[in-house]
Design an enzyme around this catalytic site. Structure first.
Site, PDB file in Angstrom:
ATOM      1  N   ARG A  35     -55.583   1.165  81.165  1.00 35.45           N
ATOM      2  CA  ARG A  35     -54.610   0.360  81.918  1.00 35.45           C
ATOM      3  C   ARG A  35     -55.272  -0.472  83.014  1.00 35.45           C
ATOM      4  O   ARG A  35     -54.827  -1.572  83.310  1.00 35.45           O
ATOM      5  CB  ARG A  35     -53.527   1.252  82.515  1.00 35.45           C
ATOM      6  N   LYS A 218     -37.196  11.589  66.088  1.00 31.88           N
ATOM      7  CA  LYS A 218     -35.730  11.669  66.057  1.00 31.88           C
ATOM      8  C   LYS A 218     -35.038  10.336  65.824  1.00 31.88           C
ATOM      9  O   LYS A 218     -35.438   9.317  66.385  1.00 31.88           O
ATOM     10  CB  LYS A 218     -35.235  12.208  67.395  1.00 31.88           C
ATOM     11  N   GLY A 374     -45.465   4.281  72.114  1.00 35.16           N
ATOM     12  CA  GLY A 374     -46.329   5.410  72.424  1.00 35.16           C
ATOM     13  C   GLY A 374     -47.185   6.015  71.334  1.00 35.16           C
ATOM     14  O   GLY A 374     -48.394   5.762  71.267  1.00 35.16           O
ATOM     15  N   GLY A 397     -42.206   2.659  76.543  1.00 34.45           N
ATOM     16  CA  GLY A 397     -40.772   2.496  76.804  1.00 34.45           C
ATOM     17  C   GLY A 397     -40.356   1.035  76.844  1.00 34.45           C
ATOM     18  O   GLY A 397     -39.301   0.667  76.317  1.00 34.45           O
TER      19      GLY A 397
HETATM   20  P1  AMP Z   1     -41.564   9.566  68.733  1.00 35.03           P
HETATM   21  O1  AMP Z   1     -41.961   9.918  70.132  1.00 35.03           O
HETATM   22  O2  AMP Z   1     -40.126   9.619  68.474  1.00 35.03           O
HETATM   23  O3  AMP Z   1     -42.234   8.281  68.257  1.00 35.03           O
HETATM   24  O4  AMP Z   1     -42.134  10.715  67.824  1.00 35.03           O
HETATM   25  C1  AMP Z   1     -43.480  11.021  67.733  1.00 35.03           C
HETATM   26  C2  AMP Z   1     -43.601  12.430  67.282  1.00 35.03           C
HETATM   27  O5  AMP Z   1     -42.965  12.590  66.049  1.00 35.03           O
HETATM   28  C3  AMP Z   1     -45.033  12.883  67.103  1.00 35.03           C
HETATM   29  O6  AMP Z   1     -45.310  13.864  68.059  1.00 35.03           O
HETATM   30  C4  AMP Z   1     -45.034  13.474  65.695  1.00 35.03           C
HETATM   31  O7  AMP Z   1     -45.716  14.699  65.610  1.00 35.03           O
HETATM   32  C5  AMP Z   1     -43.564  13.686  65.424  1.00 35.03           C
HETATM   33  N1  AMP Z   1     -43.267  13.741  63.993  1.00 35.03           N
HETATM   34  C6  AMP Z   1     -43.549  12.823  63.052  1.00 35.03           C
HETATM   35  N2  AMP Z   1     -43.172  13.266  61.847  1.00 35.03           N
HETATM   36  C7  AMP Z   1     -42.657  14.501  62.003  1.00 35.03           C
HETATM   37  C8  AMP Z   1     -42.116  15.494  61.119  1.00 35.03           C
HETATM   38  N3  AMP Z   1     -42.039  15.276  59.827  1.00 35.03           N
HETATM   39  N4  AMP Z   1     -41.662  16.637  61.656  1.00 35.03           N
HETATM   40  C9  AMP Z   1     -41.736  16.846  62.988  1.00 35.03           C
HETATM   41  N5  AMP Z   1     -42.242  15.964  63.862  1.00 35.03           N
HETATM   42  C10 AMP Z   1     -42.701  14.809  63.380  1.00 35.03           C
END
Ligand code: AMP
Length: 416
Positions: A35, A218, A374, A397
């Site tokens: 950064r 999610k 991220g 974000g």
């Molecule tokens: P996000 O912050 O929503 O972009 O999610 C990133 C996170 O999603 C990472 O820590 C990944 O380990 C997790 N992730 C990706 N695929 C899966 C999965 N099939 N089951 C559980 N976690 C997952």
């Protein structure tokens, strides 16, 4: 609004909002200075143009003056990066004399802006049992004192530069409100310009076919991004943990895979809207499953809608990856946000690695590729593909909100 490339900084004092929110270890040493390095072109431009610098940033999330979060920890490194001594203002609100004494080529770093509640404009120290009325009064009070806070910062300088994309989605004192004190002397720094151009390249000027790859854990955290993408893209690849909510909503067996039952109606709605708008959706057709969320788990490869109980989907299977590769390599614009598997565990990182490779190949073939948000950024960087795609965003974000189609206050304040 001015342009940093053409603005005359001769004899001017520039107050620059940067994002020096770098990770520190327990000895307060910087563990990753990305950064700081990202802001150097802007800072060096001011100095080379005959101006002086007042640098301001936040560090961490202090709720009061707290030496742990002092920007003093990074002073020596900033000085080293800039190649000039950097002075320090122990209190960002009491730097009038130091700012006034700055000569061309000199630099002053202000102490952490978030030592003051006025930076964020949110009340602090409210009793837990505060009534709504008390909360409202405290909020009004901090908003009022925020005006003075911002005015003081603005009084130090002749021009304002915002180069902090990481906080561009926040309407804070130093990121947005201060701009109004510089109606004719406000501008973006080079980092901000790069981020804005990257966002425009996908949201406004995308060459077709345009494919978005949205992964991560999610649906709930990416719902607004998915909805906004439906109006922009030709193809939408949905991977990672969030894909299982879609597969379950369509009647698939997903075993113990991550999912959100309450978002199944939203998932179905997205699929229906995509059909209506002619957007092709590519869910994972094949999944790597594991019987535990650990490196020594047993694994197997199965159709994504036939995951047995006791097993969970942890990465995309080879058939999914082959299909996605085909879509990616036939696209002219590709946006990637979110890993398609649990990439933190090497055994489950093949899918995410494969997407990174596909993006590199597509870039080489002439496609515009943006990695934003991220974890996908961490993944391409760790896997060594950061310089093989067109642009890697620095703001998690902020990029997510831009992809949701929101106007970012830090950008609007300069453009207004
Ligand atoms: P996000 O912050 O929503 O972009 O999610 C990133 C996170 O999603 C990472 O820590 C990944 O380990 C997790 N992730 C990706 N695929 C899966 C999965 N099939 N089951 C559980 N976690 C997952």
């Amino acid at each position: 609004m001015q342009n940093i490339a053409t603005y005359d900084f001769t004899g001017k004092k520039a107050i620059v909002r940067v994002d020096f929110n770098v990770p520190l270890n327990e000895n307060f040493e910087i563990t990753d200075d990305t950064r700081i390095r990202a802001a150097l072109p802007t800072l060096k431009k001011v100095l080379a143009g005959g101006g002086s610098l007042i640098i301001m940033s936040h560090l961490g999330r202090p709720k009061k003056v707290d030496p742990k979060f002092s920007l003093k920890h990074i002073l020596a490194h900033v000085s080293e990066c800039l190649g000039v001594p950097v002075q320090f203002a122990e209190d960002c609100q009491k730097a009038q004399e130091q700012a006034a004494a700055l000569k061309p080529g000199e630099v002053l770093l202000l102490e952490n802006l978030r030592f003051y509640a006025e930076e964020e404009g949110k009340p602090r120290g409210l009793a837990e049992d505060a009534t709504d009325e008390e909360k409202k009064a405290a909020k009004a009070a901090v908003k009022e004192s925020q005006k003075e806070f911002v005015k003081t910062l603005a009084s130090y300088a002749d021009c304002y530069i915002n180069d902090a994309f990481g906080t561009a989605h926040r309407a804070h004192g130093s990121t947005a409100l201060i701009a109004k004190y510089f109606p004719n002397d406000k501008m973006f720094g080079y980092l901000m310009e790069g981020e804005i151009k990257a966002i425009d390249n996908v949201l406004k000027n995308a060459q077709r076919p345009f494919t978005a790859i949205i992964g991560g854990s999610k649906v709930s955290s990416k719902l607004a991004v998915l909805e906004n993408m439906l109006d922009k893209v030709d193809n939408l690849i949905i991977g990672g943990g969030m894909g299982y909510t879609f597969i379950k909503a369509q009647g698939g067996q997903i075993g113990d895979s991550l999912h959100e039952d309450d978002l199944m109606p939203n998932a179905l709605e997205i699929l229906a809207k995509a059909k209506e708008k002619g957007v092709n959706i590519y869910l994972s057709i094949q999944t790597l499953i594991a019987d535990a969320f650990s490196a020594d788990a047993n694994t197997n490869i199965v159709p994504s809608n036939q995951i047995p109980a006791g097993w969970e989907g942890v990465d995309a299977g080879p058939d999914s990856l082959a299909r996605w590769k085909d879509v990616i390599l036939n696209s002219k614009t590709i946006l990637w946000n979110g890993p398609v598997g649990v990439f933190e565990i090497d055994k489950f990182a093949q899918g995410t690695l494969s997407i990174a490779k596909d993006l590199a190949e597509a870039t080489e073939k002439g496609a515009y590729t943006l990695v934003g948000g991220g974890d996908s950024v961490a993944a391409v960087t760790r896997m060594g593909f950061a310089d093989k795609v067109s642009y890697v965003s620095t703001g998690g974000g902020a990029m997510l909100e831009a992809l949701e189609g929101k106007v970012l206050p830090g950008i609007a304040a300069i453009q207004e």
